[in-house]
Design an enzyme around this catalytic site. Structure first.
Site, PDB file in Angstrom:
ATOM      1  N   GLY A  46      56.335 -16.514   8.706  1.00  0.00           N
ATOM      2  CA  GLY A  46      56.314 -15.471   9.995  1.00  0.00           C
ATOM      3  C   GLY A  46      57.334 -14.403   9.178  1.00  0.00           C
ATOM      4  N   ARG A 274      51.894 -16.044  22.920  1.00  0.00           N
ATOM      5  CA  ARG A 274      51.338 -17.705  22.040  1.00  0.00           C
ATOM      6  C   ARG A 274      50.581 -18.895  23.313  1.00  0.00           C
ATOM      7  NH1 ARG A 274      55.390 -19.312  17.490  1.00  0.00           N
ATOM      8  NH2 ARG A 274      54.949 -17.621  15.701  1.00  0.00           N
TER       9      ARG A 274
END
Length: 530
Positions: A46, A274
């Protein structure tokens, strides 16, 4: 026997950042279980979260971090982390690391889950970790010793001063080695290897937590384990990470019929925190449906995500088909070894940084891409602290060799795969008292306390690794049983909501027992504009 001013166990971003900022006067050893490139940092896709945009500021980064982690943080540490983010990026740029740019030559900033603004700085599209680690590895000065393929199996504690004075390690053939040091730093990553579904490098299995616990250090908040929502899922197994940045570019989670999974489940839908996305995927898969990441809306996918493209192609998944099969897997430990603001543990001379350490910056659930930032910040911060202490160091002069009784009855432990499968099934994304108690009973059959103070000198690497896995698993299960609420990444089906009482308590475990410690809430202020 060799002596050092500082031994760094591990070779990820926190370890290498520390090594690169230690004084040239220090004799430094970096010692790692596998190779210097076999770590989670190297595989990070990421990027690094930092308030670099014109419409961003550390205040907004702070707010997003606190929200994602369910207000279970050390707020002061979060503040200094996000405030230092932009300067850390600028330092890397000045040192020659090239970050991706947009069409007008500015930093290309990505979006990830639970962020309110684009602030993810990246390199090579989805290969940020690789680029950063190669940069840091290349920067290591020649006088630093780097030893690979060594399993550190014991922290040596002086019986009188109770100070950590060095380490014991085994080479690939099982031969024992001893290294003395004024300071020992654990930077060995998290606990992903405890679970059958994981994004972690295969070398990462909770060694740091087990080492510190066996030495007498305090371990904290082990129930908070983040499961990443999107790992490539093929033939009943996970095969690697599909970065959250893919959803940041517009990909959507869908069921077998193509219906959006997160629509109506959270205001941010596919970019919800998440733990929320992982839980929704878990429930759908438990009901018998497969889950896919629909990438058909992303133009030039192969160009933007070359690492993920290669991963999919290697596993027979067609990017052109527009759907990637996914499942959640263990990703990140928010708890770990209890440390202060510079990484000092409860044992003199022993430090911990990176994912191994519980700094308080991630709360109950880590905000996406804050981990590389944490490694950069605390690696440099600990270096500054140790550099200030250089006149107090003894240059490895103390070479007292603490002896322990050897264990004559080396046990027969379960296979590593059995530990992983039981942890995934009973201590994974959704937990219940019944399943945790069954797992606890199974772990207790191996009588871990019987080996707590014994020497492992004669043990095989395989047996030591299993012992460490079982010990760390026991810490996870004990904490997960005690926290009777659902908060962030800790989901208890039998206690499905947050409980204000538990939100004020840490679960601290050590060889002396387990205690509930009151959280110290420190008021902090942060400017809205950088």
């Amino acid at each position: 026997m060799k002596t050092y001013n500082c031994i760094i166990v591990g070779s990820g971003i926190a370890a290498m950042q520390l090594a690169n900022h230690l004084s040239n006067q220090f004799r430094v050893l970096v010692i790692t279980k596998s190779t210097r490139r076999a770590n989670n940092s190297y595989h990070a896709q990421g990027g690094i979260a930092a308030a670099m945009g014109n419409e961003d500021a550390p205040f907004f980064h702070y707010e997003d971090t606190i929200k994602a982690g369910c207000d279970f943080h050390n707020e002061k540490e979060v503040r200094v982390l996000v405030e230092n983010g932009p300067a850390l990026i600028e330092q890397l740029k000045n040192d020659g690391l090239s970050f991706d740019q947009d069409e007008i030559g500015q930093l290309a900033l990505g979006m990830e889950g639970a962020h309110s603004r684009k602030r993810i700085v990246h390199c090579g599209g989805d290969a940020t970790g690789k680029y950063m680690m190669e940069h840091l590895i290349a920067s290591i000065r020649p006088t630093i010793d780097v030893i690979e393929n060594r399993l550190v199996y014991e922290l040596m504690i002086h019986p009188d001063s109770k100070k950590c004075i060095g380490i014991k390690a085994k080479d690939a053939d099982g031969n024992n080695e001893v290294y003395f040091s004024d300071n020992v730093v654990l930077a060995v990553g998290g606990i992903g290897g405890l679970f059958s579904f994981t994004s972690n490098d295969s070398s990462v299995a909770g060694d740091g937590v087990a080492l510190a616990y066996r030495a007498g250090a305090e371990i904290i908040d082990m129930e908070f384990i983040q499961f990443h929502p999107t790992l490539l899922y093929i033939n009943g197994k996970t095969a690697g990470l599909i970065s959250e940045a893919v959803r940041g570019e517009g990909a959507r989670l869908v069921d077998e019929s193509g219906m959006p999974l997160m629509k109506g489940k959270h205001l941010l839908e596919d970019l919800a925190p998440r733990h929320i996305v992982a839980k929704e995927i878990f429930h759908l898969r438990a009901a018998g449906s497969e889950v896919y990441l629909d990438i058909s809306s992303i133009a030039r996918f192969e160009e933007k995500f070359p690492t993920i493209t290669t991963l999919c192609q290697a596993n027979g998944i067609s990017i052109e088909a527009g759907k990637i099969p996914v499942a959640p897997g263990c990703h990140f430990l928010m708890g770990g070894i209890a440390v202060d603001s510079v990484g000092q543990t409860s044992i003199d001379g022993l430090y911990a940084i990176g994912e191994t350490a519980a700094t308080g910056v991630h709360g109950a659930n880590r905000l996406a891409s804050n981990s590389l930032l944490e490694g950069l910040y605390y690696g440099k911060k600990l270096a500054v602290h140790l550099n200030e202490q250089i006149d107090k160091n003894e240059t490895g002069a103390t070479s007292f060799y603490p002896l322990k009784a050897s264990s004559l009855n080396i046990p027969v432990f379960p296979h590593k795969e059995e530990i992983q499968e039981k942890m995934m099934a009973y201590a994974g994304i959704i937990r219940t008292r019944l399943e945790l108690e069954l797992l606890e009973k199974w772990i207790n059959e191996y009588d871990l306390p019987a080996f707590m103070d014994d020497s492992l000198d004669e043990w095989s690497i395989e047996n030591i690794q299993k012992l460490f896995m079982l010990q760390t698993a026991k810490l996870v299960v004990n904490a997960a049983l005690l926290r009777e609420e659902s908060r962030g990444a800790h989901n208890r089906e039998d206690f499905s909501v947050e409980n204000k009482r538990w939100g004020q308590l840490h679960i601290v475990q050590s060889k002396n027992g387990t205690e509930m410690r009151e959280r110290q809430r420190e008021h902090t202020e942060i400017e809205i504009y950088a």
